[in-house]
Scaffold this active site. Structure first.
Site, PDB file in Angstrom:
ATOM      1  N   SER A 194      56.186 132.518 183.399  1.00  0.00           N
ATOM      2  CA  SER A 194      57.749 131.759 183.575  1.00  0.00           C
ATOM      3  C   SER A 194      58.389 132.269 181.781  1.00  0.00           C
ATOM      4  CB  SER A 194      57.213 130.295 182.397  1.00  0.00           C
ATOM      5  OG  SER A 194      55.807 131.091 181.267  1.00  0.00           O
ATOM      6  N   HIS A 222      55.224 126.650 187.439  1.00  0.00           N
ATOM      7  CA  HIS A 222      56.684 126.980 187.817  1.00  0.00           C
ATOM      8  C   HIS A 222      56.888 127.171 189.323  1.00  0.00           C
ATOM      9  CE1 HIS A 222      58.215 126.932 184.054  1.00  0.00           C
ATOM     10  NE2 HIS A 222      57.010 127.593 183.441  1.00  0.00           N
ATOM     11  N   LYS A 253      57.262 119.815 184.742  1.00  0.00           N
ATOM     12  CA  LYS A 253      57.644 120.316 185.171  1.00  0.00           C
ATOM     13  C   LYS A 253      58.908 120.167 186.290  1.00  0.00           C
ATOM     14  CE  LYS A 253      55.888 124.628 182.671  1.00  0.00           C
ATOM     15  NZ  LYS A 253      56.252 123.846 180.737  1.00  0.00           N
TER      16      LYS A 253
HETATM   17  C1  LIG Z   1      52.369 129.015 183.073  1.00  0.00           C
HETATM   18  C2  LIG Z   1      51.903 127.486 182.837  1.00  0.00           C
HETATM   19  N1  LIG Z   1      50.871 126.604 182.886  1.00  0.00           N
HETATM   20  C3  LIG Z   1      50.355 125.294 181.552  1.00  0.00           C
HETATM   21  C4  LIG Z   1      51.356 124.998 181.033  1.00  0.00           C
HETATM   22  C5  LIG Z   1      51.031 123.750 180.734  1.00  0.00           C
HETATM   23  O1  LIG Z   1      51.265 123.006 180.547  1.00  0.00           O
HETATM   24  P1  LIG Z   1      52.315 121.193 180.169  1.00  0.00           P
HETATM   25  O2  LIG Z   1      53.191 121.210 179.028  1.00  0.00           O
HETATM   26  O3  LIG Z   1      51.646 120.066 181.614  1.00  0.00           O
HETATM   27  O4  LIG Z   1      50.404 121.128 179.621  1.00  0.00           O
HETATM   28  C6  LIG Z   1      53.295 125.593 181.142  1.00  0.00           C
HETATM   29  C7  LIG Z   1      53.940 125.444 180.346  1.00  0.00           C
HETATM   30  O5  LIG Z   1      54.634 126.012 179.609  1.00  0.00           O
HETATM   31  C8  LIG Z   1      52.803 127.055 181.621  1.00  0.00           C
HETATM   32  O6  LIG Z   1      54.473 127.236 181.952  1.00  0.00           O
END
Ligand SMILES: Cc1ncc(COP(=O)(O)O)c(C=O)c1O
Length: 405
Positions: A194, A222, A253
């Protein structure tokens, strides 16, 4: 007898956290929906840093679906295993599995929760996980939660280091587990990283994992709604359907609502529904969230127009930033990091952009390593060419004023 030192313990604790919080920057307060623009302090700002890739945060169809469902069913639900397993939850799981071309899906209340469920439900102390060094914090926490002893961390995207770790894991796996069960080796990677927007080499990871008898898991937070045919994610992008054991996604997202999900084989998903503590001991998504998400999947199934617009916008933005002389790293996705290694300068740059009515926050340690600060720009399908040009002009002005370009 309680000593004076014991009496001071609470006071010391509150003093310490007061010191800590005084250093942190308070985030801006948003007074509008999060579309191409948003309102902060009564002023319209170009939204250049949210992860609402497809503009669903302010999509009228999602809003209407949420509102209809609220009038029909109310708002809250309960624990799914006890009294909250709503028809809409099942419908969402069905449409997500169909969209992802997977056998089945389980929905949880966040991507973080989904990662915790995906890993800690199947991995125990004596198993082995192999994880990319830059995997998301929620994966790191999920691994900690599983209390696994053998965590092997491979260099970012480095396939030969992954193979070394697989060899090491196979050696470690020769020792029998205390309960006589087969020891699991699980390879875990983010799909899209990310902070840099780079992609996991998933075909090679899957090939190697299969060669060494390991399970694979990808966190496609993402990639959902962004990669693959019509936004079906990284597994679709690489044509690896049925070959990745565990696919985790977030619904916050590109889907712009809230929630997370896991897709995989039917038996595995049923196992998660019966055993995952994050599913058993936490409440389910609300009615409006669930209804809005079902509508989002429907929109994506009807047309890939928004996904194409997102990529067109991303390509334009990256080429304009490069033309101006910004370093945008090595992203392969719409995530566009504008590298400004010095943290203070990155903060200053973001503040200048804000003055020019562009909202693009700095990313600094601990979100990225020290010396790797950046402004992470994420264009969306709701930006017009004019919106992008406005943002690019602001980057040019602030970049020149601060001697960044
Ligand atoms: C790669 C990744 N995994 C998991 C998450 C967590 O997701 P959530 O915001 O739905 O808890 C994020 C969020 O920033 C993320 O970028």
């Amino acid at each position: 007898m309680i000593s004076a030192q014991d009496m001071d313990r609470r006071a010391t604790f509150y003093k310490k956290i007061e010191e800590e919080i005084s250093k942190a920057k308070i985030p801006h307060v948003i007074d509008s929906g999060e579309g191409a623009y948003l309102t902060i302090n009564g002023k319209n700002k170009l939204n250049f840093c949210s992860s609402h890739y497809l503009g669903f945060a302010v999509n009228p169809r999602l809003a209407q679906a949420a509102s209809n469902a609220v009038y029909k069913y109310g708002i809250g639900t309960g624990y799914r295993t006890l009294a909250g397993n709503h028809r809409l939850h099942l419908e969402l799981e069905e449409v997500l599995a169909r969209f992802k071309k997977a056998e089945a899906a389980i929905v949880l209340t966040g991507g973080y929760m989904a990662n915790c469920a995906a890993i800690s439900t199947i991995i125990g102390k004596e198993d082995i996980v192999i994880s990319d060094e830059l995997n998301h914090a929620s994966i790191i926490d999920a691994i900690r939660l599983s209390q696994v002893k053998n965590k092997l961390i491979y260099k970012h995207l480095d396939i030969s280091d992954l193979e070394n770790k697989l060899k090491e894991a196979v050696e470690l796996a020769k020792a029998p587990k205390s309960d006589g069960q087969t020891l699991l080796i699980l390879v875990i990677t983010d799909g899209v990283f990310s902070m840099d927007g780079d992609l996991a080499p998933l075909p090679e990871i899957v090939r190697l994992a299969h060669e060494y008898g390991a399970l694979t898991m990808v966190d496609d937070a993402h990639g959902e709604g962004v990669l693959g045919n019509g936004g079906r994610g990284i597994v679709d992008h690489f044509g690896l359907h049925g070959q990745v054991d565990i696919e985790v996604g977030t619904l916050s997202k590109a889907f712009s609502v809230i929630g997370g999900f896991i897709t995989g084989k039917k038996e595995l998903i049923t196992f998660y529904k019966q055993k995952s503590r994050q599913y058993l001991f936490s409440n389910a998504l609300t009615i409006p969230d669930t209804a809005a998400l079902i509508e989002a999947v429907k929109i994506l199934e009807e047309s890939d127009e928004l996904v194409k617009k997102l990529w067109d916008n991303a390509k334009y933005l990256k080429s304009e930033f490069a033309r101006l002389g910004f370093d945008t790293g090595h992203s392969k996705t719409p995530i566009t990091p504008v590298m400004i290694p010095d943290e203070e300068k990155a903060r200053e740059f973001s503040a200048s952009l804000f003055e020019l009515d562009v909202f693009a926050t700095p990313i600094v340690f601990p979100m990225v390593a020290k010396g790797k600060a950046r402004i992470r720009v994420i264009p969306s399908a709701s930006h017009s060419r004019q919106d992008l040009d406005k943002g690019i002009a602001a980057f040019e002005k602030a970049g020149k004023d601060l001697n960044i370009i």
